[in-house]
Design a protein around this motif. Structure first.
Motif, PDB file in Angstrom:
ATOM      1  N   THR A  56       0.830  -1.201   0.000  1.00 20.44           N
ATOM      2  CA  THR A  56       0.000   0.000   0.000  1.00 20.44           C
ATOM      3  C   THR A  56       0.867   1.253   0.000  1.00 20.44           C
ATOM      4  O   THR A  56       2.088   1.167  -0.109  1.00 20.44           O
ATOM      5  N   GLY A  60      -2.675   8.748   1.575  1.00 23.38           N
ATOM      6  CA  GLY A  60      -3.800   8.845   0.646  1.00 23.38           C
ATOM      7  C   GLY A  60      -3.459   8.608  -0.803  1.00 23.38           C
ATOM      8  O   GLY A  60      -4.298   8.827  -1.681  1.00 23.38           O
ATOM      9  N   SER A  61      -2.226   8.181  -1.104  1.00 25.66           N
ATOM     10  CA  SER A  61      -1.852   7.817  -2.474  1.00 25.66           C
ATOM     11  C   SER A  61      -1.129   6.477  -2.453  1.00 25.66           C
ATOM     12  O   SER A  61      -0.493   6.127  -1.459  1.00 25.66           O
ATOM     13  N   GLU A 111      -5.221   3.637  -2.599  1.00 27.40           N
ATOM     14  CA  GLU A 111      -5.973   4.879  -2.399  1.00 27.40           C
ATOM     15  C   GLU A 111      -5.319   5.944  -3.277  1.00 27.40           C
ATOM     16  O   GLU A 111      -4.113   5.911  -3.529  1.00 27.40           O
ATOM     17  N   GLY A 131      -9.754   2.162  -3.290  1.00 27.70           N
ATOM     18  CA  GLY A 131     -10.698   3.124  -2.759  1.00 27.70           C
ATOM     19  C   GLY A 131     -11.480   3.780  -3.896  1.00 27.70           C
ATOM     20  O   GLY A 131     -10.996   3.889  -5.029  1.00 27.70           O
ATOM     21  N   SER A 133     -12.131   6.726  -4.846  1.00 31.14           N
ATOM     22  CA  SER A 133     -11.558   7.873  -5.564  1.00 31.14           C
ATOM     23  C   SER A 133     -10.171   7.593  -6.150  1.00 31.14           C
ATOM     24  O   SER A 133      -9.507   8.527  -6.614  1.00 31.14           O
ATOM     25  N   ALA A 134      -9.747   6.357  -6.140  1.00 28.39           N
ATOM     26  CA  ALA A 134      -8.424   6.028  -6.691  1.00 28.39           C
ATOM     27  C   ALA A 134      -8.385   6.323  -8.186  1.00 28.39           C
ATOM     28  O   ALA A 134      -9.401   6.234  -8.881  1.00 28.39           O
ATOM     29  N   ASP A 191     -13.566   5.213   0.228  1.00 28.76           N
ATOM     30  CA  ASP A 191     -12.248   5.816   0.435  1.00 28.76           C
ATOM     31  C   ASP A 191     -11.792   5.626   1.872  1.00 28.76           C
ATOM     32  O   ASP A 191     -12.578   5.745   2.814  1.00 28.76           O
ATOM     33  N   GLY A 192     -10.511   5.338   2.032  1.00 27.14           N
ATOM     34  CA  GLY A 192      -9.941   5.169   3.359  1.00 27.14           C
ATOM     35  C   GLY A 192     -10.072   3.776   3.932  1.00 27.14           C
ATOM     36  O   GLY A 192      -9.572   3.515   5.031  1.00 27.14           O
ATOM     37  N   ALA A 194      -9.437   0.803   1.915  1.00 29.08           N
ATOM     38  CA  ALA A 194      -8.783  -0.207   1.068  1.00 29.08           C
ATOM     39  C   ALA A 194      -7.835  -1.084   1.880  1.00 29.08           C
ATOM     40  O   ALA A 194      -7.792  -2.305   1.692  1.00 29.08           O
TER      41      ALA A 194
END
Length: 266
Positions: A56, A60-61, A111, A131, A133-134, A191-192, A194
């Motif tokens: 991962t 957030g990316s 994400e 996520g 919004s990925a 989102d958040g 994954a």
């Protein structure tokens, strides 16, 4: 346990979690990240108590790919790791799963941005969670570059060729829902979440017989380019020995006794 300033390594039970940790650059690739990542793959395979790997990104990316500023001549972070690349000129490709396949299952938790080198590394993973919004995509052609991390070979084998060629030739971004629709990812979650979903899948894998899991993964990949008859023969060679293991006997015994099995990789 290993890791570098741009790659963290953590244990979650029988799962090794490798996290790209350069959030200020959307986890763009760096020398310490690549060195830490390769060492993480090796650590997971060397430790028999590790049954799965979750891959991962922090902040957030997942990964925004190559550091284009460094490519333009502004220097890449972590020059002190340069000797590792000199000692093994293939290290970066192994880190990015182009020239290395861990024997343990690898679950990607994505994400935010997973583009260029991020999407290329994704193709080296086994199970993929994203996520909502990925963002995915192979942007290289838009910069006059070539997606040399394996995508022209792997992507058409993992998703329909028409979708692979569109992604490769347009360099456009794809939403998580689009990525799921073409088969690039298997799960789209809020989102958040994954990482949590990836860890749930990892735990399901961890509860299975480790020798069986690793043999199944190996069989899937080694037979991928064989004819059906050759693949079936290779499957017997890979699979039959599993039935003679103590773990196989334990699985049957636990089922009969209505209890969870205790596997010992034997």
């Amino acid at each position: 346990m290993g890791g570098t300033e741009h790659l963290t390594v953590q244990r979650e039970g029988a799962t090794l979690v490798l996290t790209l940790n350069r959030p200020e650059a959307r986890n763009a690739l760096s020398l310490p990240m690549l060195v830490g990542l390769y060492d993480g793959w090796l650590e997971a395979d060397a430790d028999d108590s590790v049954r799965s790997i979750v891959f991962t990104g922090a902040g957030g990316s997942f990964c925004s790919g190559m550091d284009l500023k460094a490519l333009a001549g502004n220097g890449m972070a972590g020059e002190e790791y340069r000797d590792r690349l000199k000692a093994d000129p293939d290290l970066h490709w192994k880190a990015m799963l182009r020239h290395h396949r861990p024997r343990k299952p690898v679950i990607a938790a994505v994400e935010g941005y997973c583009v260029a080198g991020g999407t290329e590394m994704l193709q080296g993973t086994d199970i993929r969670v994203a996520g909502e919004s990925a963002t995915f995509g192979l942007f290289e052609v838009r910069r006059g570059l070539f997606p040399i991390g394996g995508s022209t070979v792997r992507l058409p084998r993992q998703i329909p060729r028409t979708h692979a060629l569109e992604m490769l030739l347009t360099g456009r971004p794809y939403t998580a829902r689009e990525a799921a629709a073409i088969g690039l990812v298997g799960h789209v979650v809020p989102d958040g979440t994954a990482l949590a979903r990836a860890l749930e899948i990892a735990e399901q894998i961890n509860s299975c017989g480790p020798l069986a899991v690793e043999a199944v993964k190996a069989s899937v990949y080694e037979t991928a380019d064989m004819s059906e008859s050759d693949g079936l023969a290779a499957e017997l060679t890979r699979g039959q020995p599993v039935f003679g293991t103590a773990d196989a006997k334990e699985g049957a015994r636990a089922f009969a006794e209505k209890r969870p099995p205790v596997y010992k990789r034997a």
